[in-house]
Design an enzyme around this catalytic site. Structure first.
Site, PDB file in Angstrom:
ATOM      1  N   LYS A  26       5.472   5.797  21.506  1.00  0.00           N
ATOM      2  CA  LYS A  26       5.537   4.719  22.193  1.00  0.00           C
ATOM      3  C   LYS A  26       5.380   5.116  23.535  1.00  0.00           C
ATOM      4  O   LYS A  26       5.749   4.334  24.794  1.00  0.00           O
ATOM      5  CB  LYS A  26       7.873   4.346  22.426  1.00  0.00           C
ATOM      6  CG  LYS A  26       8.146   3.127  22.654  1.00  0.00           C
ATOM      7  CD  LYS A  26       9.285   3.260  22.376  1.00  0.00           C
ATOM      8  CE  LYS A  26       9.846   2.530  21.126  1.00  0.00           C
ATOM      9  NZ  LYS A  26      11.486   2.933  20.502  1.00  0.00           N
ATOM     10  N   ARG A  96      15.064   5.516  24.602  1.00  0.00           N
ATOM     11  CA  ARG A  96      14.507   5.277  23.765  1.00  0.00           C
ATOM     12  C   ARG A  96      13.904   6.209  22.480  1.00  0.00           C
ATOM     13  O   ARG A  96      13.322   7.055  23.377  1.00  0.00           O
ATOM     14  CB  ARG A  96      14.083   4.150  23.550  1.00  0.00           C
ATOM     15  CG  ARG A  96      13.761   2.974  24.786  1.00  0.00           C
ATOM     16  CD  ARG A  96      12.974   2.604  25.378  1.00  0.00           C
ATOM     17  NE  ARG A  96      12.260   1.717  24.208  1.00  0.00           N
ATOM     18  CZ  ARG A  96      11.557   0.321  24.311  1.00  0.00           C
ATOM     19  NH1 ARG A  96      10.637   0.498  25.782  1.00  0.00           N
ATOM     20  NH2 ARG A  96      10.659  -0.497  23.744  1.00  0.00           N
ATOM     21  N   GLY A 105      14.869   5.260  10.389  1.00  0.00           N
ATOM     22  CA  GLY A 105      15.706   6.485  10.587  1.00  0.00           C
ATOM     23  C   GLY A 105      16.029   7.234  11.877  1.00  0.00           C
ATOM     24  O   GLY A 105      16.996   8.289  11.196  1.00  0.00           O
ATOM     25  N   MET A 107      16.975   7.150  15.623  1.00  0.00           N
ATOM     26  CA  MET A 107      18.261   6.630  16.167  1.00  0.00           C
ATOM     27  C   MET A 107      17.762   5.414  17.391  1.00  0.00           C
ATOM     28  O   MET A 107      16.586   5.303  17.788  1.00  0.00           O
ATOM     29  CB  MET A 107      18.855   7.584  17.555  1.00  0.00           C
ATOM     30  CG  MET A 107      20.362   7.336  17.775  1.00  0.00           C
ATOM     31  SD  MET A 107      20.220   7.795  20.057  1.00  0.00           S
ATOM     32  CE  MET A 107      19.346   6.895  21.077  1.00  0.00           C
ATOM     33  N   ARG A 352       2.068  -1.381  20.507  1.00  0.00           N
ATOM     34  CA  ARG A 352       1.480  -0.444  19.756  1.00  0.00           C
ATOM     35  C   ARG A 352       0.263  -1.453  18.428  1.00  0.00           C
ATOM     36  O   ARG A 352       0.768  -2.865  18.264  1.00  0.00           O
ATOM     37  CB  ARG A 352       2.607   0.181  18.331  1.00  0.00           C
ATOM     38  CG  ARG A 352       3.339  -0.951  17.897  1.00  0.00           C
ATOM     39  CD  ARG A 352       4.312  -0.517  16.904  1.00  0.00           C
ATOM     40  NE  ARG A 352       5.512  -1.306  16.570  1.00  0.00           N
ATOM     41  CZ  ARG A 352       6.637  -1.403  16.362  1.00  0.00           C
ATOM     42  NH1 ARG A 352       7.189  -0.407  16.295  1.00  0.00           N
ATOM     43  NH2 ARG A 352       7.792  -2.595  16.309  1.00  0.00           N
ATOM     44  N   HIS A 468      -0.408   4.697 -21.258  1.00  0.00           N
ATOM     45  CA  HIS A 468      -1.368   4.287 -22.659  1.00  0.00           C
ATOM     46  C   HIS A 468      -1.597   2.583 -21.548  1.00  0.00           C
ATOM     47  O   HIS A 468      -2.840   2.185 -21.322  1.00  0.00           O
ATOM     48  CB  HIS A 468      -1.541   3.959 -23.628  1.00  0.00           C
ATOM     49  CG  HIS A 468      -2.642   3.392 -24.614  1.00  0.00           C
ATOM     50  ND1 HIS A 468      -2.934   2.057 -24.753  1.00  0.00           N
ATOM     51  CD2 HIS A 468      -3.751   3.619 -25.212  1.00  0.00           C
ATOM     52  CE1 HIS A 468      -3.217   2.450 -25.018  1.00  0.00           C
ATOM     53  NE2 HIS A 468      -4.125   3.172 -25.483  1.00  0.00           N
ATOM     54  N   SER A 777     -21.660  14.088 -16.112  1.00  0.00           N
ATOM     55  CA  SER A 777     -21.020  13.709 -15.925  1.00  0.00           C
ATOM     56  C   SER A 777     -19.051  13.539 -15.465  1.00  0.00           C
ATOM     57  O   SER A 777     -19.058  14.362 -17.319  1.00  0.00           O
ATOM     58  CB  SER A 777     -20.473  11.623 -16.067  1.00  0.00           C
ATOM     59  OG  SER A 777     -19.783  11.054 -16.310  1.00  0.00           O
ATOM     60  N   CYS A 844     -16.663   9.775 -13.842  1.00  0.00           N
ATOM     61  CA  CYS A 844     -15.764   8.714 -14.133  1.00  0.00           C
ATOM     62  C   CYS A 844     -14.595   8.877 -14.932  1.00  0.00           C
ATOM     63  O   CYS A 844     -13.774  10.606 -14.390  1.00  0.00           O
ATOM     64  CB  CYS A 844     -16.630   8.536 -16.006  1.00  0.00           C
ATOM     65  SG  CYS A 844     -16.607   9.757 -17.386  1.00  0.00           S
ATOM     66  N   TYR A 864     -22.446  10.024  -7.966  1.00  0.00           N
ATOM     67  CA  TYR A 864     -22.188   8.652  -7.929  1.00  0.00           C
ATOM     68  C   TYR A 864     -20.563   8.740  -8.569  1.00  0.00           C
ATOM     69  O   TYR A 864     -20.155  10.101  -9.150  1.00  0.00           O
ATOM     70  CB  TYR A 864     -22.849   7.690  -8.910  1.00  0.00           C
ATOM     71  CG  TYR A 864     -22.976   8.310 -10.599  1.00  0.00           C
ATOM     72  CD1 TYR A 864     -21.661   7.689 -11.022  1.00  0.00           C
ATOM     73  CD2 TYR A 864     -23.851   9.028 -11.201  1.00  0.00           C
ATOM     74  CE1 TYR A 864     -21.456   8.304 -12.732  1.00  0.00           C
ATOM     75  CE2 TYR A 864     -23.429   9.001 -12.075  1.00  0.00           C
ATOM     76  CZ  TYR A 864     -22.675   8.786 -12.912  1.00  0.00           C
ATOM     77  OH  TYR A 864     -22.740   9.199 -14.417  1.00  0.00           O
TER      78      TYR A 864
HETATM   79  P1  ADP Z   1      12.761   0.008  18.565  1.00  0.00           P
HETATM   80  O1  ADP Z   1      11.467   0.721  18.346  1.00  0.00           O
HETATM   81  O2  ADP Z   1      13.866  -0.156  17.384  1.00  0.00           O
HETATM   82  O3  ADP Z   1      12.167  -0.927  18.870  1.00  0.00           O
HETATM   83  P2  ADP Z   1      13.411   0.021  20.767  1.00  0.00           P
HETATM   84  O4  ADP Z   1      13.037   1.379  21.736  1.00  0.00           O
HETATM   85  O5  ADP Z   1      11.587  -0.816  21.181  1.00  0.00           O
HETATM   86  O6  ADP Z   1      13.418   0.224  19.246  1.00  0.00           O
HETATM   87  O7  ADP Z   1      13.575  -1.101  22.068  1.00  0.00           O
HETATM   88  C1  ADP Z   1      14.779  -2.298  21.148  1.00  0.00           C
HETATM   89  C2  ADP Z   1      15.114  -3.459  21.979  1.00  0.00           C
HETATM   90  O8  ADP Z   1      14.892  -3.208  23.125  1.00  0.00           O
HETATM   91  C3  ADP Z   1      14.052  -4.014  22.278  1.00  0.00           C
HETATM   92  O9  ADP Z   1      13.965  -5.185  21.941  1.00  0.00           O
HETATM   93  C4  ADP Z   1      13.187  -3.293  23.753  1.00  0.00           C
HETATM   94  O10 ADP Z   1      12.505  -4.291  23.371  1.00  0.00           O
HETATM   95  C5  ADP Z   1      14.640  -3.307  24.290  1.00  0.00           C
HETATM   96  N1  ADP Z   1      14.651  -2.731  25.461  1.00  0.00           N
HETATM   97  C6  ADP Z   1      14.247  -0.798  25.478  1.00  0.00           C
HETATM   98  N2  ADP Z   1      14.389  -0.358  26.853  1.00  0.00           N
HETATM   99  C7  ADP Z   1      14.012  -1.739  27.728  1.00  0.00           C
HETATM  100  C8  ADP Z   1      14.562  -1.519  29.109  1.00  0.00           C
HETATM  101  N3  ADP Z   1      13.760  -0.597  30.079  1.00  0.00           N
HETATM  102  N4  ADP Z   1      14.300  -2.974  29.050  1.00  0.00           N
HETATM  103  C9  ADP Z   1      14.982  -4.240  28.547  1.00  0.00           C
HETATM  104  N5  ADP Z   1      14.822  -4.079  27.528  1.00  0.00           N
HETATM  105  C10 ADP Z   1      14.728  -2.919  26.371  1.00  0.00           C
HETATM  106 MG    MG Z   2      10.489  -1.056  20.420  1.00  0.00          MG
END
Ligand code: ADP
Ligand code: MG
Ligand code: MG
Length: 887
Positions: A26, A96, A105, A107, A352, A468, A777, A844, A864
């Site tokens: 990210k 984030r 998994g 946060m 991404r 089998h 083989s 094989c 092969y």
């Molecule tokens: P995830 O990886 O679970 O998608 P994100 O970090 O991308 O988590 O964020 C979850 C939501 O919060 C997304 O919809 C993202 O667009 C929104 N979001 C994250 N940061 C901001 C920000 N700075 N301003 C507005 N929306 C945000």
């Molecule tokens: Mg996201």
């Protein structure tokens, strides 16, 4: 001193190279987007290295980090002109998480951080929107309490529900500023009650709490399990991104959305996505309100009323569309994007490479190469060979209703519907009558081959992924669900029970070998499409591929499928199943139970024309290509009669007494047939068996060469050789027979005699064996069994534990044990080549269709790989990728 904080946005970029390992996926892409001039709210990333150090130091932050974070906040303040924790114009941020690879998994994101009892008032004033300010504050308290303080979120939701009910509202949007303000009060009381302390008012305490929680979540149980399942090392760490908030919930000119630059399910070149007006963050995916379509076309196709973004916000939509194109050009792949519109201004929040179905992966790769965005070679490298499996078999119509009654292992992909039958003879019989049948067995054995062939699909109550049933079904390209423990089969009564339902012979069931689902009734299927993009990608793959790809095929049908999938020969034609044919089994049994050579020859004479016919059909289909035929291999007891009437049939055919036959059958009993009287040991003791097979091969080859003009190239393969002398004896039988047949027919043909390398001794003595053998083989199924000393049929009980404990990285019967078995292969290849430069080498066995094993074969310079017919395209693609990697 190590730098732990990297800034992005507002014309500043510390990340520069967009290093995902350091900044997480990210963070690297936020910096990347900002660097190409896209509107990204400014922020900073705390690196994955910090996460690793945090754990090394016993979960404390180094002093230097404080100053770096303060510097990061100052950067955001500088760009936005707002001040963190200052009521007059408060800066709010999101916190984030962001690992190298997107990882559930971890946060969850905290939005609106920086709000407290004072800054909320400032936010209301500066935005001129009280309602928005108080809504933001209550969202923040709720998220922070859930994600950072880990309090029970039920109480917050309940308070909101009650507030709405009291007012008679159904939607959150109906609540007023005063309503939200009242809720904030309640929320704070809930925090005090559950946490024992008031909700933190110090914005720095809020920030460090959230940063600590992101790093803490790296070692959460959920994250650990995910890492274990996906081979992600624990020392990678996660990054933390702190970024200025932008608001999609500032009224009707604001919005938030998610989008793909192309259709992730079909791959079409069309923008694809959803958005919500006046909403924040995850409202789009959370399902509280129904999101609207991004494009007019998609809205109309769905027959939806609410305006698309293209129609509702044409100007911003136009900007967004340009961003999509820019991002694709920059990242050269389909992108999955998050964006927010704040009062008419577009902000990019994430991008991404988007996840996609196999079908979309194929189409997108081919399209992008045609558009000139990527090269053909990159297109070849982009498609996961294993994912092609989904495309090579009929699949269940995703829109068809289904009545699932049980679930087992997805043992062999594809889906099939048919009547349930409980034994192989009935399967064959009813299939001949033109019915689609599903063979249901507790488990299958070699005697079920004809039933499995006749069936459209196979369902077993026992057995794992290498049972089998599973192995044979994959080889035949039949869908198979195995190990359905809940299935109570009563083979006598011809029925099974599961989940309180009963299915009897003749009832229609459906199995999905890709998911393991078992259903009652027929579910519509859709046929695979092998032309179009698939064909194009295969063509490109073939251009870079060095390894030849053959098929393991033993019936005319297998051979036809193999050729249509591009097989360049047969790498393994097993001859034993030909012996199970109902019309021949009596003669086979007569041969086995004969007391002497004369008796055996009498039976073999009956089998010769049948075998010749088998080979002629295969040679015709594989005209001009090499066909490796393995002489009889399995322990003879597999063919023995069991039932009384089977004994009497054989006795009659052979003209001997039943009692004598039974005595002979008892003599043939073996304690460990896998290591018993099988393979070339049969040919050494009863040369006339191999002589008959060799004669059938050469007579058929001459016949086909004369008829069609395209001479097949028989490669006669002697199984289970351990010593040079064994092969020498067998080669002598084969060569003598060839000479005799050629003399009789007045025509010669090229052929090779070689051996399977499936015993460690054979690998070690390869130099000497190559003096006689013209090809090797590697029979990696048996070579794995004999090297590891593990019986494939019994491994199910402990192998999973072995893999779980990391003793073997993967199931060595599915993916070659490169360290051990691989070393034997390398050694045999090297020693064999020393004696006979250019000796033909192939593999094989199940591994011939496994991409990782194929990469090893490329490294070792084999000629092969041979895979089951339905895996031939997978092998072609994997071989191309292996060649590209080797460079
Ligand atoms: P995830 O990886 O679970 O998608 P994100 O970090 O991308 O988590 O964020 C979850 C939501 O919060 C997304 O919809 C993202 O667009 C929104 N979001 C994250 N940061 C901001 C920000 N700075 N301003 C507005 N929306 C945000
Ligand atoms: Mg996201
Ligand atoms: Mg073998």
């Amino acid at each position: 001193m190590t730098q732990y904080v990297y800034r992005f946005g507002g014309g500043v970029s510390d990340g520069g190279k967009g290093d995902k390992n350091l900044l997480g996926g990210k963070g690297a892409n936020l910096d990347g987007m900002a660097s190409i001039g896209l509107p990204v709210p400014p922020g900073f990333t705390i690196t994955t290295e910090m996460c690793t150090r945090y754990y090394e130091d016993g979960q404390v932050f180094p002093d230097s980090l404080k100053a770096e974070v303060a510097n990061g906040i100052a950067h955001i303040e500088g760009v936005t002109g707002k001040k963190f924790g200052v009521a007059a114009d408060p800066l709010l941020v999101s916190v984030r998480s962001g690992a190298r690879a997107s990882m559930p998994g971890m946060m969850d994101t905290v939005l609106n951080l920086g709000l407290n009892d004072e800054t909320v008032v400032g936010l209301a004033a500066i935005s001129g929107d009280d309602r928005f300010a108080w809504d933001s504050y209550r969202r923040f308290i709720q998220m922070y309490s859930d994600v950072v303080l880990e309090l029970d979120h039920g109480a917050f939701e309940e308070a909101l529900e009650i507030a709405k009910e009291d007012k008679g509202f159904t939607l959150d949007t109906e609540l007023s500023a005063a309503d939200w303000q009242a809720l904030v009060k309640q929320y704070k009381a809930i925090v005090q009650d559950q946490w024992g302390k008031p909700f933190p008012q110090d914005v720095h305490e809020q920030l460090w709490g959230a940063v600590g929680a992101v790093f803490g979540s790296w070692q959460s149980e959920r994250a650990k399990v995910y890492r274990r399942l996906n081979d992600i090392p624990a020392d990678w760490g996660t990054a933390v991104n702190v970024q200025a908030m932008v608001f999609g919930n500032m009224g009707d000119t604001s919005a938030t959305g998610v989008a793909f630059t192309r259709d992730p399910s079909k791959g079409d070149r069309a923008y694809y996505g959803e958005f919500l007006i006046n909403a924040q963050g995850e409202d789009v995916v959370a399902g509280i309100r129904t999101p609207q379509y991004l494009t007019k076309v998609a809205r109309e196709a769905a027959g939806a009323k609410p305006l698309s973004m293209e129609e509702a916000m044409p100007e911003v939509y136009g900007q967004l569309a340009k961003v999509f194109d820019l991002l694709e050009t920059h990242y050269r792949d389909m992108q999955d994007i998050e964006f927010t519109v704040e009062r008419g201004h577009l902000w990019m929040l994430q991008t991404r490479s988007g996840k996609r179905t196999a079908k979309a992966a194929l189409k997108i790769a081919v399209d992008m190469a045609s558009e000139g965005l990527i090269t053909e070679e990159e297109a070849v490298a982009r498609v996961d060979p294993s994912a092609l499996d989904q495309l090579l078999h009929p699949t269940l119509d995703p829109n068809a209703p289904r009545d699932v009654i049980a679930k087992g292992l997805p043992a062999s992909p594809g889906a099939a519907s048919g009547i349930a039958v409980f034994d192989s003879d009935t399967a064959e019989h009813r299939a001949e009558l033109g019915e689609a049948v599903i063979l249901v067995r507790t488990e299958t054995s070699p005697e079920d081959i004809h039933g499995m062939h006749a069936a459209k699909g196979i369902l077993t109550a026992r057995g794992g992924m290498t049972s089998h049933a599973a192995v044979v079904a994959r080889g035949m390209g039949r869908p198979c669900v195995s190990g359905v423990g809940s299935l109570a089969i009563d083979a006598k009564a011809k029925s099974f029970r599961v989940a309180g339902r009963e299915v009897r012979e003749g009832d229609i069931i459906t199995i999905d070998g890709s998911t393991g689902e078992v259903m009652v009734g027929e579910v519509a299927t859709v046929e695979p499409e092998l032309a179009g993009d698939f064909g194009v990608l295969m063509e490109w793959a073939d251009k870079v591929r060095r390894l030849k790809v053959r098929a393991n095929a033993e019936t005319p049908l297998d051979c036809k499928v193999a050729r249509s999938f591009g097989a360049e020969g047969v790498g393994l034609c097993r001859t034993e199943h030909m012996f199970f044919d109902a019309a021949r089994i009596t003669a086979v049994r007569q041969m086995i139970l004969a007391e002497d050579e004369k008796g055996r020859r009498a039976a073999l004479d009956k089998l010769l024309p049948e075998q010749r016919g088998d080979f002629a059909q295969i040679f015709e289909i594989m005209a001009g290509l090499p066909v490796t035929i393995r002489l009889l291999d399995p322990p003879l007891h597999e063919f023995l009669p069991h039932a009384e009437e089977e004994f009497s049939e054989v006795a009659e055919a052979a003209g001997v007494g039943i009692e004598a036959l039974k005595r002979r059958a008892a003599e043939l009993h073996e304690f460990n047939p896998m290591l018993g009287h099988r393979g070339c040991r049969l040919g050494v003791t009863y040369p006339e068996i191999y002589e008959m097979q060799a004669r059938a091969i050469f007579e058929a080859a001459v016949e086909v060469a004369e008829k069609s003009g395209a001479a097949p190239i028989p490669e006669v393969m002697v199984p289970l050789v351990a010593t040079r002398r064994e092969l020498e004896l067998m080669k002598d039988v084969i060569d003598r027979t060839a000479k005799a047949v050629f003399a009789e027919k007045g025509r010669t043909l090229d052929y090779l005699v070689g051996t399977m390398i499936e015993l460690p001794r054979a690998a070690l003595k390869a130099a000497e064996i190559a003096e006689v053998g013209e090809f090797f083989s590697f029979g990696t199924n048996d070579l794995t069994q004999t090297t590891l000393g593990v019986s494939r049929d019994d491994a199910g009980r402990f192998l999973t534990t072995y893999v779980d404990k990391g003793i073997y990285a993967r199931d060595p019967f599915v993916s070659l044990d490169i360290e051990g078995v691989g070393e034997l292969i390398e050694l045999a290849a090297e020693r064999g080549r020393k004696t006979r430069p250019g000796i033909k080498l192939g593999i094989c066995g199940e591994h011939g269709g496994d991409p990782a094993s194929i990469a090893f074969c490329e490294q070792t310079g084999l000629d092969y790989v041979s895979a089951s017919p339905y895996r031939v395209p997978i092998a072609r693609l994997a071989a191309a990728q292996a060649a590209l990697k080797k460079g």
